[in-house]
Structures are given as structure tokens and as C-alpha cells.
Design an enzyme around this catalytic site. Structure first.
Site, mmCIF file in Angstrom:
data_model
loop_
_atom_site.group_PDB
_atom_site.id
_atom_site.type_symbol
_atom_site.label_atom_id
_atom_site.label_comp_id
_atom_site.label_asym_id
_atom_site.label_seq_id
_atom_site.Cartn_x
_atom_site.Cartn_y
_atom_site.Cartn_z
ATOM 1 C CE LYS A 173 -6.502 -0.211 4.617
ATOM 2 N NZ LYS A 173 -7.771 -0.420 3.888
ATOM 3 N NE ARG A 227 -3.367 -3.632 -1.724
ATOM 4 C CZ ARG A 227 -2.828 -4.446 -0.826
ATOM 5 N NH1 ARG A 227 -1.527 -4.600 -0.781
ATOM 6 N NH2 ARG A 227 -3.598 -5.118 0.027
ATOM 7 C CG HIS A 251 -5.247 0.546 -4.028
ATOM 8 N ND1 HIS A 251 -4.641 0.254 -2.832
ATOM 9 C CD2 HIS A 251 -6.298 -0.310 -4.128
ATOM 10 C CE1 HIS A 251 -5.300 -0.725 -2.235
ATOM 11 N NE2 HIS A 251 -6.306 -1.078 -3.005
ATOM 12 N NE ARG A 265 -3.693 -2.180 2.598
ATOM 13 C CZ ARG A 265 -3.468 -3.377 3.167
ATOM 14 N NH1 ARG A 265 -2.286 -3.615 3.731
ATOM 15 N NH2 ARG A 265 -4.399 -4.302 3.176
#
Length: 319
Positions: A194, A269, A266, A169
Site C-alpha cells: 500500500k 497475515r 488476511h 497482502r
């Protein structure tokens, strides 16, 4: 008696509750991450500004009666209709407000009526849109675009290659320290994502070679950031987004399909799910384990991002 209780609720100011919510509840009792606390702060900044502008009451003078459910609903409508926020953003703001009122319920039982009405505000359903992705030629065009004759170009190339290899991230790569990359026979990067989940991602030989050379050029210790700005400070999320947009503009000449896609960090990703479904990984690959490398608990979190390539569908027909 009823009139006395209503007066007690209406005369209770919310300022002490807001202070305790941030100073005690979020940081100490819940031990939430700095990013989550900053998101809550932004919600309250928007909410208190809205209340001041629409009621004329300064934040320090706001009472519980000033933040009843109808007012919260008007604030949520304001976010969508005037600020142009998405339903998802609206729900995030509502989640913060609901967490605050649950906290208030324990500190001020006299306000339970207001708390109950606010907690009854429903979360809006959101559309599940197809998540974008990049193909291998597009990724390769992006990696080749930075001018590696310049310091900034070498940094951007190393950063994008790390994003591509690790599926990290943005928050993970901007806070990455040089010491989190372990150079050995099998080089790996240690990420903290996270929920404070730690994971170790193996790096390809090419990524390890680029990072080793980049760290040698930086000449800093293990505690320094891996991808600093020109001033030596950590890159911001906006900074990474800006450098990616600049890279995309340079890469469009060699890969025109990039001009048709909205590309963010993102999206890079999401190249990994495409890689999985396109057959570039072996059939024996542990897909669940593959997604755990991305810091995801459940396959359902990203299974809606899977795309089956057209070559797999060429011989398929209904029935």
C-alpha cells in the site's frame, strides 16, 4: 441574482467533472494506485446506477442539483439497508464521493453550496471487532493439506507458505514476480504494498527451498508471475480466496478447530501478531520493526489484533 445563481448550479451537468476526476485528478494529479482507482470506479458505478434507477435521469444528463446532500444520504442508506454493506464499506464509498466534490469545488465555484452540504455528511463510527488469527497447528494443517502430487497442489502449497512466512497482502502475492524473490545465503522477497511502500522480507530456509523448486518447475523468466493460474495468468483475489477455502475443507479432517473460524487470506497475515504475542519470538525482538516488515507505519494500526495466550494469563488476577 439569487435565482440566477440557483439556476446556474442546477443546470451544470456533472459528466465533465466525472471525466476529469478520473482522467486528470486520480491518475495524473494524485497518481493513485490502479487498485484505488478501481475502487473509485466501483463507487461511481453503484452511485450512478442508483441515481438512474431512483430519479429516472441517465448519468450523462445528471446535473449538480441531482446529487445534492439528501440524494447522497439516500444512496448511503441504500448501500447499508438494501445491499447489506457494512458501515466500513459505506464510509469508503462516502470518502470517494467527498473527494469528487472537493475536486468539483475547484472547477465549479458556482456549486460551492452543494459541495459544502455534501462535505458536511459525517463518517459513521464503526465497531472495532477482534481480528481473527490462526494457531501454529492450524497453520501447519493448512500447509499440509494441498496435494503436492499435482501441479495445482504444489502451487497452492508454495503460495500459502509464502503468505505465512511474509505476511504479504493478497494484492502483493498475486502480483509477485519470480524476480522479486532473491535466492542467496539469506533468501528474501521484495514486496511493493500500500502507498507504493517497498519492503524486503527474509524467508525461512524451508520457504526458499519450496520456492526454488516451484520456480524451476514453472521454467519461466524473472518477469513472470510467481503463482499463475492454470491458464498462465495471474491469480485474482477471488481465486486466492477460493483455493484457500478448498484447502481449509481438506485440512478440517486433521484440525477440526478450523471449522469454527472464518478464514481468509488476511487471517493468515494475522498469524504474525499471534506469533509475536505467544512468545515464539525472543524478548529482544524489535516489535515495531517487525510490523514495518508487514508494511505498517504505526503499531496502533494492528495493536487491536494482539491476543495474549491463556498460558500467560493463568497466574493473573485483578488488583
Amino acid at each position: 441574482m439569487l435565482r440566477r445563481e440557483e439556476h446556474a448550479m442546477s443546470s451544470q451537468v456533472i459528466a465533465p467533472h466525472v471525466q476529469a476526476f478520473f482522467a486528470e485528478y486520480l491518475g495524473q494529479q494524485r497518481r493513485l494506485s490502479p487498485h484505488t482507482i478501481l475502487s473509485c470506479r466501483d463507487t461511481f458505478r453503484l452511485w450512478l446506477t442508483f441515481l438512474r434507477d431512483h430519479t429516472g435521469v441517465e448519468p450523462a444528463a445528471l446535473r449538480m442539483a441531482d446529487v445534492d446532500a439528501p440524494v447522497v444520504l439516500r444512496f448511503l442508506d441504500y448501500l447499508e439497508q438494501e445491499r447489506g454493506n457494512s458501515v466500513r464499506s459505506r464510509n469508503i464509498r462516502l470518502a470517494t464521493i467527498r473527494a469528487f466534490f472537493r475536486f468539483v469545488a475547484l472547477r465549479d465555484p458556482d456549486s460551492l453550496g452543494i459541495v459544502t452540504r455534501v462535505l458536511a455528511i459525517p463518517v459513521k463510527r464503526t465497531d472495532q471487532k477482534l481480528i481473527g488469527y490462526l494457531t501454529r497447528p492450524e497453520i501447519q494443517a493448512l500447509l499440509a493439506a494441498p496435494d503436492r502430487a499435482k501441479w495445482v497442489g504444489r502451487r497452492d502449497h508454495a503460495l500459502l507458505l509464502t503468505l505465512y512466512n511474509s505476511g504479504a497482502r493478497v494484492s502483493e502475492v498475486t502480483t509477485l514476480k519470480q524476480g522479486q524473490v532473491c535466492f542467496a545465503e539469506h533468501t528474501c522477497v521484495q514486496l511493493v504494498g500500500k502507498g507504493r511502500k517497498e519492503r524486503t522480507i527474509p524467508l525461512w530456509a524451508d520457504t526458499a527451498r519450496v520456492l526454488r523448486g516451484w520456480f524451476q518447475e514453472l521454467g519461466e523468466g524473472a518477469s513472470h508471475v510467481a503463482f499463475p493460474s492454470a491458464r498462465g495468468t495471474p491469480l485474482s483475489r477471488d481465486g486466492v480466496d477460493y483455493l484457500l477455502k478448498q484447502t481449509v475443507q481438506r485440512a478440517i479432517a486433521s484440525c477440526p478447530s478450523l471449522a469454527t473460524k472464518p478464514i481468509s487470506p488476511h487471517v493468515i497475515r494475522h498469524y504474525l501478531p499471534f506469533l509475536t504475542m505467544s512468545g515464539n519470538l525472543s524478548a529482544s525482538t524489535d516489535v515495531a520493526g517487525f510490523y514495518r516488515l508487514q508494511g505498517l507505519d504505526r503499531l496502533t494500526v494492528t495493536q487491536h489484533s494482539f491476543l495474549v495466550p491463556t498460558d500467560r494469563c493463568s497466574g493473573w488476577s485483578p488488583g
